[in-house]
Design a protein around this motif. Structure first.
Motif, PDB file in Angstrom:
ATOM      1  N   GLU A  88       0.860 107.660 -39.905  1.00  0.00           N
ATOM      2  CA  GLU A  88       0.159 108.938 -39.926  1.00  0.00           C
ATOM      3  C   GLU A  88       0.483 109.704 -41.203  1.00  0.00           C
ATOM      4  O   GLU A  88       1.652 109.788 -41.601  1.00  0.00           O
ATOM      5  CB  GLU A  88       0.605 109.747 -38.711  1.00  0.00           C
ATOM      6  CG  GLU A  88       0.003 111.091 -38.551  1.00  0.00           C
ATOM      7  CD  GLU A  88       0.547 111.806 -37.312  1.00  0.00           C
ATOM      8  OE1 GLU A  88       0.438 113.029 -37.280  1.00  0.00           O
ATOM      9  OE2 GLU A  88       1.090 111.149 -36.396  1.00  0.00           O
ATOM     10  N   LYS A  89      -0.531 110.262 -41.825  1.00  0.00           N
ATOM     11  CA  LYS A  89      -0.317 111.172 -42.946  1.00  0.00           C
ATOM     12  C   LYS A  89       0.001 112.542 -42.363  1.00  0.00           C
ATOM     13  O   LYS A  89      -0.627 112.970 -41.390  1.00  0.00           O
ATOM     14  CB  LYS A  89      -1.566 111.255 -43.825  1.00  0.00           C
ATOM     15  CG  LYS A  89      -1.379 112.121 -45.036  1.00  0.00           C
ATOM     16  CD  LYS A  89      -2.586 112.084 -45.949  1.00  0.00           C
ATOM     17  CE  LYS A  89      -2.324 112.920 -47.190  1.00  0.00           C
ATOM     18  NZ  LYS A  89      -3.404 112.810 -48.158  1.00  0.00           N
ATOM     19  N   LEU A  90       0.988 113.218 -42.928  1.00  0.00           N
ATOM     20  CA  LEU A  90       1.327 114.543 -42.425  1.00  0.00           C
ATOM     21  C   LEU A  90       0.198 115.522 -42.729  1.00  0.00           C
ATOM     22  O   LEU A  90      -0.476 115.405 -43.754  1.00  0.00           O
ATOM     23  CB  LEU A  90       2.625 115.047 -43.062  1.00  0.00           C
ATOM     24  CG  LEU A  90       3.893 114.253 -42.745  1.00  0.00           C
ATOM     25  CD1 LEU A  90       5.115 114.985 -43.288  1.00  0.00           C
ATOM     26  CD2 LEU A  90       4.053 113.985 -41.266  1.00  0.00           C
ATOM     27  N   LYS A  91       0.014 116.493 -41.848  1.00  0.00           N
ATOM     28  CA  LYS A  91      -1.043 117.487 -42.035  1.00  0.00           C
ATOM     29  C   LYS A  91      -0.834 118.251 -43.329  1.00  0.00           C
ATOM     30  O   LYS A  91      -1.781 118.588 -44.020  1.00  0.00           O
ATOM     31  CB  LYS A  91      -1.109 118.433 -40.840  1.00  0.00           C
ATOM     32  CG  LYS A  91      -1.633 117.734 -39.602  1.00  0.00           C
ATOM     33  CD  LYS A  91      -1.760 118.663 -38.423  1.00  0.00           C
ATOM     34  CE  LYS A  91      -2.306 117.843 -37.249  1.00  0.00           C
ATOM     35  NZ  LYS A  91      -1.862 118.337 -35.978  1.00  0.00           N
ATOM     36  N   LYS A  92       0.429 118.555 -43.637  1.00  0.00           N
ATOM     37  CA  LYS A  92       0.758 119.126 -44.946  1.00  0.00           C
ATOM     38  C   LYS A  92       2.122 118.586 -45.347  1.00  0.00           C
ATOM     39  O   LYS A  92       2.993 118.370 -44.496  1.00  0.00           O
ATOM     40  CB  LYS A  92       0.716 120.648 -44.935  1.00  0.00           C
ATOM     41  CG  LYS A  92       1.858 121.319 -44.241  1.00  0.00           C
ATOM     42  CD  LYS A  92       1.839 122.820 -44.456  1.00  0.00           C
ATOM     43  CE  LYS A  92       3.163 123.370 -43.954  1.00  0.00           C
ATOM     44  NZ  LYS A  92       3.304 124.776 -44.043  1.00  0.00           N
ATOM     45  N   SER A 133       5.419 120.253 -40.753  1.00  0.00           N
ATOM     46  CA  SER A 133       4.177 119.781 -41.399  1.00  0.00           C
ATOM     47  C   SER A 133       2.930 120.274 -40.655  1.00  0.00           C
ATOM     48  O   SER A 133       1.839 120.264 -41.223  1.00  0.00           O
ATOM     49  CB  SER A 133       4.159 118.255 -41.465  1.00  0.00           C
ATOM     50  OG  SER A 133       3.835 117.678 -40.221  1.00  0.00           O
ATOM     51  N   GLU A 134       3.116 120.686 -39.423  1.00  0.00           N
ATOM     52  CA  GLU A 134       1.979 121.114 -38.604  1.00  0.00           C
ATOM     53  C   GLU A 134       1.844 122.639 -38.564  1.00  0.00           C
ATOM     54  O   GLU A 134       0.870 123.158 -38.029  1.00  0.00           O
ATOM     55  CB  GLU A 134       2.118 120.556 -37.192  1.00  0.00           C
ATOM     56  CG  GLU A 134       2.027 119.045 -37.181  1.00  0.00           C
ATOM     57  CD  GLU A 134       2.363 118.419 -35.848  1.00  0.00           C
ATOM     58  OE1 GLU A 134       2.908 119.110 -34.950  1.00  0.00           O
ATOM     59  OE2 GLU A 134       2.088 117.210 -35.701  1.00  0.00           O
TER      60      GLU A 134
END
Length: 135
Positions: A88-92, A133-134
């Motif tokens: 998964e790529k982190l949201k930020k 990150s979320e």
């Protein structure tokens, strides 16, 4: 399950490179402590994928997909690799400065020994970085 952090210079090997390949071995480790960490990895373990040098940020989650085996880039049997797949790529991205600003993360290996390319991460640290990150 164990948790890890794996570091790479994005201009050499980035999160996008792993995503494009779908599965790849983590090679080029020439530090005994990092190698021993790789030897401890098991399939299903999760790793924070960290872009080092200029970015200095966690950008994704990779999953260990193999036990360790001989590094195919060298004939020296001291060095090993493990396979990773992108999960998964982190949201930020979560920067090193962000991590250093959180008291609960002050004991992370990344904070204490930022040069180690493959390092253990406690579950609580892993969960905190994902939550950051979320946010």
């Amino acid at each position: 399950m164990n948790y890890w952090l794996i570091k790479s210079e994005p201009n050499t090997y980035s999160w996008d490179d792993l995503v494009k390949l779908g599965k790849d071995h983590w090679d080029g480790v020439r530090n005994y402590q990092a190698r021993n960490n790789m030897k401890a990895m098991k399939p299903g373990d999760l790793a924070l994928f960290y872009h080092s040098v200029k970015e200095k940020s966690v950008v994704g989650i990779a999953e260990c997909a193999s036990e360790f085996y001989q590094d195919p880039t060298t004939d020296d049997d001291r060095w090993v690799v493990v396979d990773f797949v992108p999960k998964e790529k982190l949201k930020k991205p979560v920067t090193l400065d962000d991590i250093k600003a959180v008291p609960e993360l002050s004991e992370m290996v990344l904070v204490k020994n930022s040069r180690l390319s493959v390092q253990p991460v406690k579950k609580e640290e892993f969960d905190k970085i994902i939550a950051m990150s979320e946010a």
